[in-house]
Enzyme design. Structure first.
Site: not given
Ligand code: LMR
Length: 397
Positions: A129, A210, A245
């Site tokens: 992420w 996470d 979520k």
């Molecule tokens: C995502 O990866 O789309 C979600 O976790 C929302 C975000 O905060 O980025």
């Protein structure tokens, strides 16, 4: 005064929500931001959450400050959710603290590591992420990346991951995605979690899990296999959990930072009080409503059962959309069968950033530049259109 300030780059994920909203096309498809949508294409308002909110409103409690690290009712719920079936003895080794979402929990952890382990490096999967890098850069922790995913075979690079972590030093931190890896959807097996836990223990590492998608891979109970493996190996473990979520509480910013340490309650209390000082200096104390919703649901047998079944429904729809997408793409001779075996909301398609741009401009299909899709943005109605658009880009190269 401000001439030296350049425009910040748009957020790679959240900025897409506004772009999608502004697109007037009737056929537009949003598989960008990680928000669960139901079969009608709307964000899900869980019934269990609606009922809990009604109860809270009826109670009309005073809106006084919450404790800095959260209320006991919420934290008890968090501990049960994150650690599942802890023995009485092991629960002595566990601490939970409320945080503003999973992101807030990661940031508190980052501030804590920087203050008390300034020489440690944090190891982040490649890819991950993107905000993980932003969070740990913001606290000036040194970041290393470990290989995780092969874009061609869509496979987990477990051997490469293990050999990369051989160069981690004692007290380094390994950040892992507890389940439903974002952006790949590819998770280690139970045996691989166990061997990673052994490696962390042998090398004296800490782990930060996470946990943003608990319940979206197998079940709420089973999706903490990673956490259990680290605890069973006696690894000092931090867990940043999010209830955005799985409770649909996105804008309530409700999450937690939990800590497991075999050094016991007195040490954990020191950690808690230091994190309280960090929190007090950033946002003082946490927002209450979302945490009260989670606590109300978790401590009521009937609401909890309703919530668990709503999580099952969300997960089953994700599985169905994965199946439908694989079948639709197959009609264009595109083998995307990897999608079937991946977990949670996300998978990566074989699309370049230019392909992603074309999808958006020519087909009004919005996804993240890495080629990540959120399968929850698909429905029976739009999966055919989506697959056709993807196929026209892939096959037209
Ligand atoms: C995502 O990866 O789309 C979600 O976790 C929302 C975000 O905060 O980025």
């Amino acid at each position: 005064m401000f001439e030296h300030i350049q425009a910040g780059s748009p957020d790679p994920i959240l900025s897409l929500a506004a772009d999608f909203k502004a697109d007037p096309s009737e056929s537009k498809v949003n598989v960008a931001v990680g928000i669960y949508h139901n079969e009608s294409g709307s964000p899900e308002n869980l019934t269990s959450v609606f009922e809990a909110r009604n109860r809270i409103t009826q109670a009309n409690s005073a809106l006084t400050y919450h404790p800095i690290t959260g209320s006991t009712a919420y934290l008890d719920a968090v501990k049960s959710l994150v650690f599942q079936d802890l023995s009485a003895a092991e629960s002595e080794n566990v601490l939970a603290m409320q945080a503003p979402g999973g992101t807030g929990a990661l940031r508190i952890a980052g501030e804590f590591f920087k203050k008390f382990f300034p020489d440690s490096q944090i190891w982040i999967s490649n890819p991950s992420w993107p905000i993980h890098n932003d969070i740990f850069n913001a606290v000036n922790l040194r970041i290393e990346h470990y290989p995780y995913y092969d874009r061609t075979s869509h496979a987990l690079l477990f051997d490469e991951l293990v050999s990369s972590l051989q160069s981690a030093k004692a007290k380094d931190i390994v950040l892992v995605h507890g389940c439903c890896h974002n952006p790949t959807g590819v998770d280690p097996s139970t045996a691989q979690w166990e061997s990673l836990a052994k490696l962390a223990k042998d090398k004296g590492l800490m782990v930060l899990v996470d946990l943003a998608y608990q319940g979206f891979a197998k079940t709420v109970r089973e999706d903490v296999t990673s956490v259990k493996a680290f605890i069973e190996a006696g690894v000092p473990t931090f867990v940043a959990s999010s209830y955005s979520k799985n409770f649909g509480l996105y804008n309530q910013r409700v999450g937690a930072l939990s800590v497991y340490s075999q050094e016991g309650p007195a040490v954990l209390e020191n950690i808690r009080s230091q994190c309280a000082k960090i929190i007090r200096g950033i946002y003082s104390n946490p927002p209450a409503h979302g945490a009260n919703v989670v606590a109300t649901i978790y401590h009521d047998d009937s609401l909890r059962a309703k919530w668990l079944s709503e999580v099952d429904t969300m997960r089953e729809r994700l599985t169905l959309m994965r199946e439908l997408l694989v079948a639709e793409l197959a009609t264009y001779d595109i083998d995307a069968s990897h999608i079937r075996h991946e977990n949670g909301m996300f998978s990566i398609l074989d699309l370049s950033p230019e392909d992603v741009q074309t999808l958006r401009e020519a087909h009004h299909v919005y996804l993240v530049g890495s080629g990540r899709i959120n399968v929850a943005g698909l429905t029976r109605d739009n999966v055919g259109y989506f697959a056709k658009a993807v196929a026209s880009v892939m096959n037209g190269r």
